[in-house]
Design a protein around this motif. Structure first.
Motif, PDB file in Angstrom:
ATOM      1  N   SER A  27      40.817  20.930  20.493  1.00 51.99           N
ATOM      2  CA  SER A  27      41.445  22.057  21.186  1.00 51.99           C
ATOM      3  C   SER A  27      40.500  23.247  21.240  1.00 51.99           C
ATOM      4  O   SER A  27      40.373  23.901  22.265  1.00 51.99           O
ATOM      5  CB  SER A  27      42.736  22.447  20.457  1.00 51.99           C
ATOM      6  N   ALA A  28      39.798  23.531  20.132  1.00 53.51           N
ATOM      7  CA  ALA A  28      38.855  24.646  20.110  1.00 53.51           C
ATOM      8  C   ALA A  28      37.720  24.402  21.087  1.00 53.51           C
ATOM      9  O   ALA A  28      37.275  25.305  21.800  1.00 53.51           O
ATOM     10  CB  ALA A  28      38.321  24.835  18.684  1.00 53.51           C
ATOM     11  N   SER A  29      37.201  23.173  21.159  1.00 51.76           N
ATOM     12  CA  SER A  29      36.115  22.851  22.100  1.00 51.76           C
ATOM     13  C   SER A  29      36.564  23.046  23.541  1.00 51.76           C
ATOM     14  O   SER A  29      35.820  23.546  24.386  1.00 51.76           O
ATOM     15  CB  SER A  29      35.665  21.398  21.879  1.00 51.76           C
ATOM     16  N   GLU A  30      37.798  22.630  23.839  1.00 44.06           N
ATOM     17  CA  GLU A  30      38.319  22.775  25.208  1.00 44.06           C
ATOM     18  C   GLU A  30      38.432  24.250  25.585  1.00 44.06           C
ATOM     19  O   GLU A  30      38.102  24.638  26.701  1.00 44.06           O
ATOM     20  CB  GLU A  30      39.686  22.106  25.312  1.00 44.06           C
ATOM     21  N   LEU A  31      38.880  25.092  24.650  1.00 44.82           N
ATOM     22  CA  LEU A  31      38.995  26.524  24.917  1.00 44.82           C
ATOM     23  C   LEU A  31      37.620  27.144  25.177  1.00 44.82           C
ATOM     24  O   LEU A  31      37.461  27.989  26.049  1.00 44.82           O
ATOM     25  CB  LEU A  31      39.668  27.231  23.733  1.00 44.82           C
ATOM     26  N   ARG A  32      36.621  26.702  24.416  1.00 40.83           N
ATOM     27  CA  ARG A  32      35.271  27.233  24.650  1.00 40.83           C
ATOM     28  C   ARG A  32      34.788  26.879  26.058  1.00 40.83           C
ATOM     29  O   ARG A  32      34.166  27.679  26.745  1.00 40.83           O
ATOM     30  CB  ARG A  32      34.306  26.669  23.597  1.00 40.83           C
ATOM     31  N   ALA A  33      35.052  25.641  26.476  1.00 42.39           N
ATOM     32  CA  ALA A  33      34.639  25.205  27.818  1.00 42.39           C
ATOM     33  C   ALA A  33      35.351  26.035  28.892  1.00 42.39           C
ATOM     34  O   ALA A  33      34.747  26.435  29.883  1.00 42.39           O
ATOM     35  CB  ALA A  33      34.938  23.713  28.000  1.00 42.39           C
ATOM     36  N   GLN A  34      36.660  26.297  28.674  1.00 40.07           N
ATOM     37  CA  GLN A  34      37.417  27.092  29.650  1.00 40.07           C
ATOM     38  C   GLN A  34      36.884  28.521  29.709  1.00 40.07           C
ATOM     39  O   GLN A  34      36.786  29.111  30.783  1.00 40.07           O
ATOM     40  CB  GLN A  34      38.905  27.094  29.270  1.00 40.07           C
ATOM     41  N   ASN A  35      36.523  29.077  28.544  1.00 37.94           N
ATOM     42  CA  ASN A  35      35.971  30.439  28.532  1.00 37.94           C
ATOM     43  C   ASN A  35      34.666  30.503  29.307  1.00 37.94           C
ATOM     44  O   ASN A  35      34.400  31.443  30.059  1.00 37.94           O
ATOM     45  CB  ASN A  35      35.743  30.888  27.082  1.00 37.94           C
ATOM     46  N   GLN A  36      33.796  29.494  29.139  1.00 36.02           N
ATOM     47  CA  GLN A  36      32.527  29.455  29.862  1.00 36.02           C
ATOM     48  C   GLN A  36      32.751  29.374  31.363  1.00 36.02           C
ATOM     49  O   GLN A  36      32.051  30.010  32.159  1.00 36.02           O
ATOM     50  CB  GLN A  36      31.704  28.255  29.368  1.00 36.02           C
ATOM     51  N   GLU A  37      33.750  28.548  31.754  1.00 39.57           N
ATOM     52  CA  GLU A  37      34.056  28.411  33.179  1.00 39.57           C
ATOM     53  C   GLU A  37      34.558  29.729  33.759  1.00 39.57           C
ATOM     54  O   GLU A  37      34.177  30.113  34.864  1.00 39.57           O
ATOM     55  CB  GLU A  37      35.116  27.321  33.369  1.00 39.57           C
ATOM     56  N   LEU A  38      35.405  30.460  32.994  1.00 36.04           N
ATOM     57  CA  LEU A  38      35.912  31.749  33.458  1.00 36.04           C
ATOM     58  C   LEU A  38      34.785  32.770  33.581  1.00 36.04           C
ATOM     59  O   LEU A  38      34.757  33.573  34.515  1.00 36.04           O
ATOM     60  CB  LEU A  38      36.986  32.269  32.489  1.00 36.04           C
ATOM     61  N   ARG A  39      33.829  32.750  32.654  1.00 34.91           N
ATOM     62  CA  ARG A  39      32.690  33.665  32.752  1.00 34.91           C
ATOM     63  C   ARG A  39      31.884  33.393  34.020  1.00 34.91           C
ATOM     64  O   ARG A  39      31.414  34.301  34.701  1.00 34.91           O
ATOM     65  CB  ARG A  39      31.795  33.522  31.520  1.00 34.91           C
TER      66      ARG A  39
END
Length: 220
Positions: free
Chosen positions: A33-45
């Protein structure tokens, strides 16, 4: 006593194995779950960067349009001044114009063409102003979208930090359980050693002639 010891040992082993499996599965779930959130944050940036680039391009186009509008307004003002000058000249040379109707007709034709050109320019200016207003509206929409994305990004970062805290707490719990497992394994080894010593003592006692016929020594 031997049967009771075996039941205790089996029960401890089952408890330890189930504890390890359950805790490990939970840890893997939170790590994913933490890895998925990091990926989503990168995509939003990346989306924010793309939107800012689009915003810069739109602003550049808007500046170019404003420059064109200013140029057209200057041309319109120049044409208006030309028309005023022609009218002044017509008033000053009315007697001469009476003798030169042909020239007057040509001048009036030129005036009509100038007026037509002025009207065309006014229409163009109106269209450019409408386009400018549309572009400004689009810029406002893009800025609003960027604000929304940045707000959502901050919320996701807060949620990620909370999940990381939970993962840290779970890791502490895992460390505690592993320490407990180590202690239980030591207890198991000690109990097994004690059981073996007791079995050896019973076999030694039962091997003596005076104890061989006792019920306790059956099976030894």
């Amino acid at each position: 006593m031997s049967a009771i010891g075996r039941r205790i040992n089996v029960g401890l082993v089952v408890f330890v194995v189930l504890s390890m499996v359950g805790t490990g599965g939970t840890t893997v779930l939170y790590q994913d779950s933490a890895s998925e959130l990091r990926a989503q944050n990168q995509e939003l940036r990346q989306q924010n960067a793309d939107l800012r680039e689009d915003l810069d391009d739109t602003r550049s186009e808007l500046d170019s349009t404003r420059t064109r509008v200013d140029e057209l307004e200057d041309q319109l003002e120049t044409r208006s001044e030309d028309v005023d000058q022609v009218a002044t000249n017509l008033n000053q040379t009315e007697e001469q114009l009476n003798a030169t109707e042909s020239q007057l007709a040509e001048t009036r034709q030129s005036l009509r063409e100038s007026q037509d050109r002025v009207e065309e320019l006014e229409v163009t200016v109106g269209d450019l102003r409408d386009e400018r207003d549309t572009l400004e509206s689009e810029v406002d929409d893009l800025e609003s979208t960027i604000d929304d994305l940045e707000s959502e990004n901050e919320e996701l970062e807060d949620e990620r930090a909370e999940l990381e805290d939970q993962v840290s707490d779970l890791q502490d719990e895992i460390d505690s359980l592993e320490s407990r497992i180590s202690t239980l394994e030591s207890d198991i080894e000690e109990l097994e050693s004690q059981n073996q010593e007791l079995r050896d003592d019973i076999e030694t006692l039962c091997s003596q002639p005076e104890n061989q016929d006792k019920a306790t020594c059956e099976g030894y």
